[in-house]
Design an enzyme around this catalytic site. Sequence first.
Site, mmCIF file in Angstrom:
data_model
loop_
_atom_site.group_PDB
_atom_site.id
_atom_site.type_symbol
_atom_site.label_atom_id
_atom_site.label_comp_id
_atom_site.label_asym_id
_atom_site.label_seq_id
_atom_site.Cartn_x
_atom_site.Cartn_y
_atom_site.Cartn_z
ATOM 1 N N ASN A 155 -25.793 49.449 -35.726
ATOM 2 C CA ASN A 155 -25.663 49.605 -34.274
ATOM 3 C C ASN A 155 -26.563 48.553 -33.629
ATOM 4 O O ASN A 155 -27.783 48.680 -33.666
ATOM 5 C CB ASN A 155 -26.098 51.026 -33.880
ATOM 6 C CG ASN A 155 -26.161 51.214 -32.375
ATOM 7 O OD1 ASN A 155 -25.713 50.368 -31.610
ATOM 8 N ND2 ASN A 155 -26.718 52.343 -31.953
ATOM 9 N N TRP A 156 -25.935 47.536 -33.059
ATOM 10 C CA TRP A 156 -26.718 46.418 -32.521
ATOM 11 C C TRP A 156 -27.334 46.740 -31.154
ATOM 12 O O TRP A 156 -28.110 45.954 -30.630
ATOM 13 C CB TRP A 156 -25.850 45.164 -32.405
ATOM 14 C CG TRP A 156 -25.379 44.594 -33.707
ATOM 15 C CD1 TRP A 156 -25.634 45.071 -34.969
ATOM 16 C CD2 TRP A 156 -24.569 43.428 -33.884
ATOM 17 N NE1 TRP A 156 -25.024 44.265 -35.911
ATOM 18 C CE2 TRP A 156 -24.361 43.247 -35.269
ATOM 19 C CE3 TRP A 156 -23.984 42.505 -33.003
ATOM 20 C CZ2 TRP A 156 -23.608 42.195 -35.778
ATOM 21 C CZ3 TRP A 156 -23.232 41.451 -33.514
ATOM 22 C CH2 TRP A 156 -23.045 41.301 -34.895
ATOM 23 N N LYS A 157 -26.946 47.879 -30.578
ATOM 24 C CA LYS A 157 -27.474 48.272 -29.256
ATOM 25 C C LYS A 157 -27.333 47.105 -28.265
ATOM 26 O O LYS A 157 -26.353 46.367 -28.345
ATOM 27 C CB LYS A 157 -28.907 48.775 -29.399
ATOM 28 C CG LYS A 157 -29.012 49.885 -30.457
ATOM 29 C CD LYS A 157 -30.325 50.605 -30.464
ATOM 30 C CE LYS A 157 -30.291 51.689 -31.554
ATOM 31 N NZ LYS A 157 -31.494 52.504 -31.590
ATOM 32 N N HIS A 198 -24.380 58.737 -28.969
ATOM 33 C CA HIS A 198 -25.698 58.264 -29.398
ATOM 34 C C HIS A 198 -26.784 58.859 -28.504
ATOM 35 O O HIS A 198 -26.589 59.020 -27.302
ATOM 36 C CB HIS A 198 -25.751 56.733 -29.362
ATOM 37 C CG HIS A 198 -26.945 56.196 -30.062
ATOM 38 N ND1 HIS A 198 -28.191 56.160 -29.463
ATOM 39 C CD2 HIS A 198 -27.111 55.738 -31.327
ATOM 40 C CE1 HIS A 198 -29.057 55.669 -30.341
ATOM 41 N NE2 HIS A 198 -28.432 55.411 -31.474
ATOM 42 N N GLU A 210 -29.321 57.653 -27.210
ATOM 43 C CA GLU A 210 -29.701 56.829 -26.046
ATOM 44 C C GLU A 210 -28.723 57.035 -24.898
ATOM 45 O O GLU A 210 -29.094 56.966 -23.727
ATOM 46 C CB GLU A 210 -29.801 55.351 -26.469
ATOM 47 C CG GLU A 210 -31.062 55.127 -27.304
ATOM 48 C CD GLU A 210 -30.963 54.057 -28.374
ATOM 49 O OE1 GLU A 210 -30.041 53.215 -28.310
ATOM 50 O OE2 GLU A 210 -31.814 54.074 -29.285
ATOM 51 N N GLU A 226 -29.217 61.603 -36.374
ATOM 52 C CA GLU A 226 -30.301 60.691 -35.996
ATOM 53 C C GLU A 226 -31.361 61.471 -35.217
ATOM 54 O O GLU A 226 -31.223 61.664 -34.011
ATOM 55 C CB GLU A 226 -29.757 59.571 -35.101
ATOM 56 C CG GLU A 226 -28.677 58.732 -35.751
ATOM 57 C CD GLU A 226 -28.545 57.368 -35.075
ATOM 58 O OE1 GLU A 226 -28.762 56.374 -35.773
ATOM 59 O OE2 GLU A 226 -28.266 57.301 -33.878
ATOM 60 N N GLY A 257 -36.245 53.935 -33.799
ATOM 61 C CA GLY A 257 -37.035 52.827 -33.279
ATOM 62 C C GLY A 257 -38.543 53.055 -33.326
ATOM 63 O O GLY A 257 -39.301 52.306 -32.729
ATOM 64 N N SER A 311 -34.977 54.518 -38.099
ATOM 65 C CA SER A 311 -35.922 53.689 -38.852
ATOM 66 C C SER A 311 -35.530 53.519 -40.320
ATOM 67 O O SER A 311 -36.396 53.516 -41.204
ATOM 68 C CB SER A 311 -37.348 54.236 -38.716
ATOM 69 O OG SER A 311 -37.756 54.225 -37.351
ATOM 70 N N GLY A 333 -30.302 50.692 -36.657
ATOM 71 C CA GLY A 333 -30.531 49.900 -35.456
ATOM 72 C C GLY A 333 -31.251 48.601 -35.815
ATOM 73 O O GLY A 333 -30.632 47.630 -36.247
ATOM 74 N N GLY A 334 -32.565 48.603 -35.671
ATOM 75 C CA GLY A 334 -33.377 47.388 -35.828
ATOM 76 C C GLY A 334 -33.065 46.561 -37.063
ATOM 77 O O GLY A 334 -32.898 45.333 -36.977
HETATM 78 P P1 13P Z 1 -33.453 52.220 -35.623
HETATM 79 O O1 13P Z 1 -32.873 51.930 -36.985
HETATM 80 O O2 13P Z 1 -33.882 50.986 -34.887
HETATM 81 O O3 13P Z 1 -34.497 53.282 -35.687
HETATM 82 O O4 13P Z 1 -32.244 52.825 -34.735
HETATM 83 C C1 13P Z 1 -31.482 53.868 -35.233
HETATM 84 C C2 13P Z 1 -30.313 54.075 -34.344
HETATM 85 O O5 13P Z 1 -30.451 54.540 -33.233
HETATM 86 C C3 13P Z 1 -28.992 53.674 -34.834
HETATM 87 O O6 13P Z 1 -27.982 54.153 -34.009
#
Ligand code: 13P
Length: 251
Positions: A9-11, A95, A97, A167, A173, A213, A234-235
């Site tokens: 997920n590149w956000k 998600h 967020e 998640e 994050g 993470s 994510g990251g």
């Molecule tokens: P991180 O891997 O940066 O913690 O993000 C997880 C995430 O929200 C994937 O959708």
Amino acid sequence: MRKPVIAGNWKLFKKSSEAVDLVMGLAPLVKATAGVEIIVAPVFTVLTTVKQALAGSNIMLAAQDCFWEEEGAFTGEISPGMLADAGCSHVIIGHSERRQYFGETDATVNRKIKAALTAELSVLFCIGETLAERESEKTFEILRTQVTDGLAGLTKEQLGNIIVAYEPVWAIGTGKTATDEQAQEAHTFIRRLVAELFDHPTADAIRILYGGSVKPENIKGLMAQTDIDGALVGGASLKADSFAALVNFGK
Ligand code: 13P
């Protein structure tokens, strides 16, 4: 046997040239990887560009959200059919967020899931508790509500096109991954709940990903858990080498 899924997920990252660089770097590193479904989810504006860059690769394309109507006077929204038209096979829905910053609820998540399935997209359906909910021992109550309401009205057949992503919000994050045992406990709970709401074959077949993470250093321990079928990342999905290391967790 459930086929593992590793999804990035590149956000809100990667403009077109950066997105193309990333997938061009990634594709050769995962080309020989069989037995893992690989998905990347860029921002809307680069979906078609990334789709072209992915041609001939074993990487699938997802969007990060969609609306529930197919078309109409809904300024700023994007429909599941439009995502399919742009080359997406999957869409992330619910998600944390989006729940936290954009007012997404279990009810809107449910409408979006139904619309996405109608457009023949597979859904990465996200759930997870906040730190306050975990500390007040509400984790399982929250997960029960999110799963029950998010999947309300779906058929067993439709569950075949749903991938759940657990998640925990406190792990996203933050560098603070759930322990293997915490993740496994939540995944077992979710799988049992799917059995209760649908049936055992559906629960046995559904893929449940962990997110929060996930890094090359912790993927092996997570993937060794019996109910963890992959990761939503994510990251660590923003760099070709770290995402490839996750995809290649079994090597
Ligand atoms: P991180 O891997 O940066 O913690 O993000 C997880 C995430 O929200 C994937 O959708």
